[in-house]
Design a protein around this motif. Structure first.
Motif, PDB file in Angstrom:
ATOM      1  N   ALA A   1     -28.927  24.233  -4.174  1.00 18.97           N
ATOM      2  CA  ALA A   1     -28.553  25.551  -3.713  1.00 18.97           C
ATOM      3  C   ALA A   1     -27.813  25.383  -2.585  1.00 18.97           C
ATOM      4  CB  ALA A   1     -29.695  26.498  -3.565  1.00 18.97           C
ATOM      5  N   PHE A   2     -28.075  24.644  -1.433  1.00 21.29           N
ATOM      6  CA  PHE A   2     -27.419  24.274  -0.212  1.00 21.29           C
ATOM      7  C   PHE A   2     -26.256  23.564  -0.443  1.00 21.29           C
ATOM      8  CE2 PHE A   2     -31.907  24.862   1.505  1.00 21.29           C
ATOM      9  CZ  PHE A   2     -31.635  25.695   2.554  1.00 21.29           C
ATOM     10  N   VAL A   3     -26.226  22.555  -1.205  1.00 11.77           N
ATOM     11  CA  VAL A   3     -24.869  22.013  -1.650  1.00 11.77           C
ATOM     12  C   VAL A   3     -23.806  22.951  -2.110  1.00 11.77           C
ATOM     13  CG1 VAL A   3     -23.859  20.266  -3.226  1.00 11.77           C
ATOM     14  CG2 VAL A   3     -25.964  19.865  -2.069  1.00 11.77           C
ATOM     15  N   ALA A   4     -24.416  24.045  -3.034  1.00 12.31           N
ATOM     16  CA  ALA A   4     -23.461  25.328  -3.481  1.00 12.31           C
ATOM     17  C   ALA A   4     -23.052  25.902  -2.301  1.00 12.31           C
ATOM     18  CB  ALA A   4     -24.275  25.902  -4.554  1.00 12.31           C
ATOM     19  N   ILE A   5     -23.805  26.029  -1.427  1.00 10.55           N
ATOM     20  CA  ILE A   5     -23.635  26.957  -0.030  1.00 10.55           C
ATOM     21  C   ILE A   5     -22.171  26.293   0.574  1.00 10.55           C
ATOM     22  CG2 ILE A   5     -24.280  27.951   1.991  1.00 10.55           C
ATOM     23  CD1 ILE A   5     -26.893  28.682   0.541  1.00 10.55           C
ATOM     24  N   TYR A   6     -22.670  24.905   0.686  1.00  5.58           N
ATOM     25  CA  TYR A   6     -21.643  24.148   1.257  1.00  5.58           C
ATOM     26  C   TYR A   6     -20.283  23.951   0.659  1.00  5.58           C
ATOM     27  CZ  TYR A   6     -19.100  19.858   3.083  1.00  5.58           C
ATOM     28  OH  TYR A   6     -18.023  19.299   3.384  1.00  5.58           O
ATOM     29  N   ASP A   7     -20.278  24.092  -0.632  1.00  7.13           N
ATOM     30  CA  ASP A   7     -19.101  23.962  -1.412  1.00  7.13           C
ATOM     31  C   ASP A   7     -18.418  25.406  -1.457  1.00  7.13           C
ATOM     32  OD1 ASP A   7     -19.413  21.471  -2.597  1.00  7.13           O
ATOM     33  OD2 ASP A   7     -20.043  21.895  -4.256  1.00  7.13           O
ATOM     34  N   TYR A   8     -19.188  26.352  -1.241  1.00  6.90           N
ATOM     35  CA  TYR A   8     -18.575  27.854  -1.320  1.00  6.90           C
ATOM     36  C   TYR A   8     -17.666  27.838   0.159  1.00  6.90           C
ATOM     37  CZ  TYR A   8     -18.373  32.914  -1.449  1.00  6.90           C
ATOM     38  OH  TYR A   8     -17.781  34.136  -1.515  1.00  6.90           O
ATOM     39  N   ASN A   9     -18.444  27.325   1.131  1.00  8.73           N
ATOM     40  CA  ASN A   9     -17.702  27.612   2.574  1.00  8.73           C
ATOM     41  C   ASN A   9     -16.555  26.450   2.720  1.00  8.73           C
ATOM     42  OD1 ASN A   9     -19.319  29.776   3.201  1.00  8.73           O
ATOM     43  ND2 ASN A   9     -21.017  28.589   3.660  1.00  8.73           N
ATOM     44  N   ASP A  10     -16.334  25.456   1.895  1.00  9.09           N
ATOM     45  CA  ASP A  10     -15.577  24.320   2.108  1.00  9.09           C
ATOM     46  C   ASP A  10     -14.203  24.654   1.293  1.00  9.09           C
ATOM     47  OD1 ASP A  10     -14.429  21.859   2.936  1.00  9.09           O
ATOM     48  OD2 ASP A  10     -15.279  21.157   1.093  1.00  9.09           O
ATOM     49  N   GLU A  11     -13.296  25.144   2.040  1.00  9.80           N
ATOM     50  CA  GLU A  11     -12.009  25.559   1.203  1.00  9.80           C
ATOM     51  C   GLU A  11     -11.119  24.285   1.700  1.00  9.80           C
ATOM     52  OE1 GLU A  11     -10.261  29.324   2.381  1.00  9.80           O
ATOM     53  OE2 GLU A  11     -11.437  30.372   1.028  1.00  9.80           O
ATOM     54  N   ILE A  12     -10.184  24.148   0.655  1.00 10.26           N
ATOM     55  CA  ILE A  12      -9.301  23.120   0.799  1.00 10.26           C
ATOM     56  C   ILE A  12      -8.045  23.879   1.484  1.00 10.26           C
ATOM     57  CG2 ILE A  12      -7.517  21.604  -0.355  1.00 10.26           C
ATOM     58  CD1 ILE A  12     -10.418  20.431  -0.579  1.00 10.26           C
ATOM     59  N   THR A  13      -7.388  23.168   2.660  1.00  7.14           N
ATOM     60  CA  THR A  13      -6.277  23.601   3.438  1.00  7.14           C
ATOM     61  C   THR A  13      -5.129  22.824   3.027  1.00  7.14           C
ATOM     62  OG1 THR A  13      -6.887  22.293   5.246  1.00  7.14           O
ATOM     63  CG2 THR A  13      -7.898  24.660   5.360  1.00  7.14           C
ATOM     64  N   TYR A  14      -3.987  23.260   3.482  1.00  3.07           N
ATOM     65  CA  TYR A  14      -2.624  22.453   3.243  1.00  3.07           C
ATOM     66  C   TYR A  14      -2.936  21.225   4.177  1.00  3.07           C
ATOM     67  CZ  TYR A  14      -0.379  26.226   0.685  1.00  3.07           C
ATOM     68  OH  TYR A  14      -0.053  27.029  -0.161  1.00  3.07           O
ATOM     69  N   LYS A  15      -3.365  21.121   5.122  1.00  3.34           N
ATOM     70  CA  LYS A  15      -3.577  19.923   6.027  1.00  3.34           C
ATOM     71  C   LYS A  15      -4.094  18.694   5.410  1.00  3.34           C
ATOM     72  CE  LYS A  15      -3.664  22.306  10.429  1.00  3.34           C
ATOM     73  NZ  LYS A  15      -4.440  22.537  11.748  1.00  3.34           N
ATOM     74  N   GLU A  16      -5.305  19.172   4.475  1.00  2.73           N
ATOM     75  CA  GLU A  16      -5.902  18.092   3.843  1.00  2.73           C
ATOM     76  C   GLU A  16      -5.127  17.829   2.350  1.00  2.73           C
ATOM     77  OE1 GLU A  16     -10.167  19.283   3.365  1.00  2.73           O
ATOM     78  OE2 GLU A  16      -9.483  20.995   4.122  1.00  2.73           O
ATOM     79  N   THR A  17      -4.194  18.349   2.185  1.00  8.90           N
ATOM     80  CA  THR A  17      -3.498  17.696   0.907  1.00  8.90           C
ATOM     81  C   THR A  17      -2.215  17.043   1.244  1.00  8.90           C
ATOM     82  OG1 THR A  17      -2.015  19.792   0.881  1.00  8.90           O
ATOM     83  CG2 THR A  17      -4.327  19.936  -0.287  1.00  8.90           C
ATOM     84  N   GLU A  18      -1.747  16.507   0.180  1.00  7.57           N
ATOM     85  CA  GLU A  18      -0.572  15.749   0.500  1.00  7.57           C
ATOM     86  C   GLU A  18       0.524  16.207  -0.906  1.00  7.57           C
ATOM     87  OE1 GLU A  18       0.847  11.046  -0.232  1.00  7.57           O
ATOM     88  OE2 GLU A  18      -1.429  11.540   0.017  1.00  7.57           O
ATOM     89  N   ARG A  19       1.663  16.474  -0.402  1.00  7.14           N
ATOM     90  CA  ARG A  19       2.789  16.929  -1.469  1.00  7.14           C
ATOM     91  C   ARG A  19       3.405  15.646  -2.061  1.00  7.14           C
ATOM     92  NH1 ARG A  19       4.395  21.288  -3.445  1.00  7.14           N
ATOM     93  NH2 ARG A  19       3.935  22.619  -1.882  1.00  7.14           N
ATOM     94  N   LYS A  20       3.454  15.769  -3.515  1.00  3.03           N
ATOM     95  CA  LYS A  20       4.035  14.654  -4.302  1.00  3.03           C
ATOM     96  C   LYS A  20       4.783  15.335  -5.567  1.00  3.03           C
ATOM     97  CE  LYS A  20       0.650  11.013  -3.159  1.00  3.03           C
ATOM     98  NZ  LYS A  20       0.669   9.531  -3.523  1.00  3.03           N
ATOM     99  N   SER A  21       5.814  14.663  -5.708  1.00 10.23           N
ATOM    100  CA  SER A  21       6.511  14.807  -7.015  1.00 10.23           C
ATOM    101  C   SER A  21       6.257  13.923  -7.848  1.00 10.23           C
ATOM    102  CB  SER A  21       8.160  15.015  -6.730  1.00 10.23           C
ATOM    103  OG  SER A  21       8.196  16.028  -5.533  1.00 10.23           O
ATOM    104  N   TYR A  22       6.423  14.461  -9.359  1.00  9.75           N
ATOM    105  CA  TYR A  22       5.802  13.610 -10.434  1.00  9.75           C
ATOM    106  C   TYR A  22       6.740  14.041 -11.696  1.00  9.75           C
ATOM    107  CZ  TYR A  22       1.721  12.559  -7.937  1.00  9.75           C
ATOM    108  OH  TYR A  22       0.599  12.184  -7.096  1.00  9.75           O
ATOM    109  N   THR A  23       6.999  13.087 -12.487  1.00  8.29           N
ATOM    110  CA  THR A  23       7.244  13.444 -13.774  1.00  8.29           C
ATOM    111  C   THR A  23       6.582  13.578 -14.886  1.00  8.29           C
ATOM    112  OG1 THR A  23       9.401  11.980 -13.077  1.00  8.29           O
ATOM    113  CG2 THR A  23       9.213  12.307 -15.472  1.00  8.29           C
TER     114      THR A  23
END
Length: 185
Positions: A43-65
């Protein structure tokens, strides 16, 4: 055989059976107690996941085929997932079952081989569950939006809320049953 010996052997059998039952109940109580603690941790892990949002800073933009999409039942973490094959990566890209909906699946199945797609991806954390995928897709678009980062975060939160609600309830039931076992051992 005298009456005394009969009574003594019957008493010994009853005592032995009672000890076996007591040990079984004690082992069951310990098991239920451990399971309840595990569920509270989940349940505590689920609370952590609930509060953990992915932001644009954490991502990398890539183009694929685009090459193909495949459904993998019971993949990493025993959760069904979708693998998106692209020409630029040796390993497929991951789309978890929780972020996939029927509209997105229909759009992906309509994509033709060679279609250019733009994705925001995150590295897959392999410290607990090894993966055969290189990245997890959190945002994807062609000429149209297929999956936005906001949708990804909403869907993962929706999954975490189930754990936040269910784990403590089942854990409390197990905890009650374990105390019941200890009381009547």
């Amino acid at each position: 055989m005298s009456d005394y010996k009969k009574i003594k052997t019957e008493y010994a059998k009853k005592t032995k059976n009672r000890k076996k039952k007591t040990n079984n109940i004690l082992i069951g109580g310990i098991f239920l107690l451990c399971m309840s603690l595990l569920l509270f941790i989940m349940a505590f892990v689920a609370i952590y996941d609930y509060n953990d949002e992915i932001t644009y800073k954490e991502t990398e933009r890539k183009s694929y085929t685009f090459v193909d999409v495949e459904f993998i039942p019971g993949g990493r973490r025993r959760i069904s997932e979708y693998w998106l094959y692209v020409e630029e990566e040796d390993k497929p890209l991951l789309i978890t079952k929780f972020t996939m909906d029927t509209d997105l699946l229909e759009k992906l199945e309509k994509l033709s081989k060679g279609t250019e797609i733009s994705c925001r991806v995150i590295d897959i954390k392999e410290f607990l569950f090894p993966s055969k995928c290189s990245y997890e897709i959190v945002e994807m678009k062609t000429e149209k939006e297929l999956l936005t980062l906001e949708e990804y975060n909403e869907r993962t939160k929706g999954n975490a809320i189930i754990g936040i609600i269910v784990c403590p309830i089942v854990g409390a039931i197990f905890l009650f049953l374990s105390f019941f076992c200890f009381k009547y051992r």
